[in-house]
Structure formats: structure tokens, C-alpha cells
Design an enzyme around this catalytic site. Structure first.
Site, PDB file in Angstrom:
ATOM      1  N   GLU A   1     -32.568   7.038 -29.788  1.00 29.94           N
ATOM      2  CA  GLU A   1     -31.518   8.018 -29.509  1.00 29.94           C
ATOM      3  C   GLU A   1     -31.446   8.893 -30.750  1.00 29.94           C
ATOM      4  O   GLU A   1     -30.943   8.487 -31.796  1.00 29.94           O
ATOM      5  CB  GLU A   1     -30.175   7.335 -29.241  1.00 29.94           C
TER       6      GLU A   1
ATOM      7  N   GLU B   1     -30.529  17.227 -22.236  1.00 27.29           N
ATOM      8  CA  GLU B   1     -31.296  16.193 -22.930  1.00 27.29           C
ATOM      9  C   GLU B   1     -32.768  16.261 -22.569  1.00 27.29           C
ATOM     10  O   GLU B   1     -33.635  16.091 -23.438  1.00 27.29           O
ATOM     11  CB  GLU B   1     -30.738  14.806 -22.591  1.00 27.29           C
TER      12      GLU B   1
ATOM     13  N   HIS C   1     -34.928  10.003 -26.675  1.00 32.47           N
ATOM     14  CA  HIS C   1     -33.706  10.396 -25.980  1.00 32.47           C
ATOM     15  C   HIS C   1     -32.727  11.080 -26.913  1.00 32.47           C
ATOM     16  O   HIS C   1     -32.917  11.115 -28.131  1.00 32.47           O
ATOM     17  CB  HIS C   1     -33.024   9.149 -25.389  1.00 32.47           C
TER      18      HIS C   1
ATOM     19  N   HIS D   1     -35.852  11.184 -19.160  1.00 29.77           N
ATOM     20  CA  HIS D   1     -35.320  11.945 -18.020  1.00 29.77           C
ATOM     21  C   HIS D   1     -36.303  13.028 -17.560  1.00 29.77           C
ATOM     22  O   HIS D   1     -37.480  12.991 -17.923  1.00 29.77           O
ATOM     23  CB  HIS D   1     -33.936  12.507 -18.358  1.00 29.77           C
TER      24      HIS D   1
END
Length: 303
Positions: A266, A134, A189, A96
Site C-alpha cells: 500500500e 487507485e 496498491h 484493480h
């Protein structure tokens, strides 16, 4: 100082402490007897003490030699590892970006996802219940991973270096690794699930455009990072998705379009109180970064 460096400093301190133990004990004994009159030894004590002293000295020398040999071996191994990693290229992909939220139309545009599919350029990502985003977490960890890898002579390419930009789009993130002919690529992430779920997950593509040989290498990268996450990160395999911390997906363009070994990590569930406490702390992010870096190094040194 990163955890990676602190670990080595702690090890060195331990060696110093061991080497100095005999001297410290002797010094304390001598100081306790300063100005005191030593009583006459019992018969035979002098000879016993005299004969014992060389043995103690020899033992100390032997111990020092053992420590020196161990230190030499450790240094040799580290040098050998760094030498084997010279010339390697790794792409680190922080998920992101901070500018995505203010550029909704730009990140909503459709881009190729591989195998005739399309998806949006990117998303804003998730955040913790207290607002910790995040994108900030992923860049912080990625910066630490870069530092560790570069200390081993690895060339590191980051898909983004600030939190103020937009994207890049997920297909471009794959292209960065492909164009660099990277030896490995890792997308970092943080997940956003119900508060009850916790743990990390390692995701790889069901298949990539790089073909079956590339998929096999991505699987090896996945297993290497899973191993170091279990032993180093302080996180457990995800309890709410996948199997034992592994997941395979077909809807992630950054993995589908990769022609080099690539996985997505993740690092924890940002909605879970336990996970986010680790992820928000500097020491916790250090542990996660070291687990990622060590997993990459493990993969690169065991082809």
C-alpha cells in the site's frame, strides 16, 4: 527519463564537475591576466611557484585517477548486479482495473481465497478526494517498476497492462506468479483511509499455500522493500494501521494462494493530503517506483 536514470546522470555530472574544476579555475586566472604586465616576483617566489606546479599537476592526476578508479569500480558493480539478475522473473501486479466499476456483477463473483475460504473476484479500488483513481496510480507506478527492472535484465510479467479491462480476479493474479515460477511477485496498491492517517504499509500473508519456506522468503521480500521505501520513497511507515509499516493478513487471496515469494504494497493513503500530493505527481511516482524496484533487486541479489 525515470528517477533511476536521472540519479545515474546526476552522479556522472558530479564526476565531470570534479574532473573539470582545476581546468576551469586555471582558465579563469589566465583570462584575468590577458594583456596585463606581470609584476616582478619577490625574491624566491619564482622558485617556489615552479616547485609548486608539479605538485599541483601530480595532485590533479592523482585525483583524476581516483575518480577513474571509482567509476570503474561502480561500473563493475553495476555489471555484476545485472549479471546476477539475468534469468530472474518478477511478476508486478497493479491493483484493480479501470473496467471493474462497469462490470459490477463480474467482479462480485466469489473465487477461492485459499484454505477453504472465498471472496469477491476484485473491487473497484479507492480514489483520491479529487477523483484520481487507485487503478490509474497503480498501473503508472507498475509501468515504471517494469522499466527499471528490465534495464537490469530481469524478465517482468504484468498481471494487467491497461486501465480499460476487468480484473483479473485475485486468485488469477496469484496464479500468474505461480505459473511463471516467479522469483518474486509484488502487488501494488494505494490505500483509502481517513485523511488523518498517512504512510506506506507492506503486507504479507499470515500463511500461504506455498508453505513455511515460501512464507519466510516473502518475509525477506517484505523487509527489503520496507528498507528501500523508508530511504527512497518520501513516505513514512503507516501511522494508522499495522506496526511500523508492516502488516500480516489472512484475507488476501493474491497472497494466500501464492507459491512464490509475494507481498502487497500500500504505497500511501490516497485520502491523506500529503500522501496524495506525492502519489499524484510524476516525480513522486518515480520515487515510489524506484523504491519498489530497488527493494526487489535487493531481495534478488541477497538470497
Amino acid at each position: 527519463m525515470t528517477t533511476h536514470n536521472r540519479r545515474r546522470c546526476t552522479a556522472l555530472a558530479s564526476v565531470i564537475a570534479v574532473c573539470g574544476l582545476t581546468a576551469t579555475a586555471c582558465g579563469t586566472a589566465d583570462a584575468a591576466h590577458v594583456g596585463q604586465v606581470s609584476p616582478l616576483p619577490a625574491t624566491g617566489t619564482t622558485a617556489t611557484a615552479s616547485s609548486a606546479a608539479p605538485s599541483a599537476t601530480a595532485a590533479s592526476k592523482a585525483a583524476a585517477g581516483t575518480v577513474a578508479n571509482a567509476s570503474t569500480a561502480s561500473a563493475s558493480t553495476a555489471a555484476s548486479t545485472s549479471l546476477s539478475l539475468a534469468g530472474k522473473t518478477v511478476v508486478i501486479d497493479p491493483g484493480h482495473n479501470g473496467g471493474n466499476a462497469s462490470h459490477a456483477s463480474e467482479i462480485a463473483k466469489l473465487v477461492p481465497m485459499g484454505f477453504g475460504q472465498y471472496k469477491t473476484c476484485d473491487t473497484t479500488g479507492t480514489d483520491a478526494n479529487d477523483g484520481y483513481p487507485e487503478y490509474a496510480f497503480t498501473l503508472s507506478v507498475s509501468d515504471d517498476v517494469q522499466q527499471i527492472l528490465e534495464q537490469h535484465g530481469i524478465k517482468v510479467i504484468m498481471t494487467r497492462t491497461t486501465n480499460s479491462g476487468v480484473g483479473p480476479c485475485v486468485n488469477q493474479r496469484a496464479a500468474i506468479g505461480n505459473d511463471a515460477h516467479a522469483d518474486a511477485a509484488v502487488s501494488i496498491h494505494g490505500d483509502g483511509f481517513a485523511t488523518s492517517g498517512h504512510g506506506f504499509q507492506i503486507i504479507q500473508a499470515a500463511k500461504s499455500v506455498g508453505g513455511s519456506a515460501n512464507d519466510a522468503r516473502s518475509n525477506e521480500l517484505s523487509e527489503a522493500l520496507h528498507s528501500t521505501f523508508v530511504s527512497e520513497s518520501g513516505l513514512t511507515p503507516a501511522t494508522y494501521i499495522g506496526t511500523d509499516g508492516y502488516e500480516t493478513r489472512s484475507d488476501l487471496a493474491g497472497l494466500n494462494l501464492s507459491t512464490v515469494p509475494k507481498i502487497l504494497v500500500e504505497c500511501g493513503n490516497m485520502k491523506n493530503p500529503g500522501d496524495i500530493a506525492l502519489m499524484e505527481s510524476s516525480s513522486g511516482r518515480d520515487r515510489i517506483a524506484e523504491a519498489i524496484a530497488d527493494g526487489i533487486i535487493k531481495f534478488l541479489t541477497h538470497p
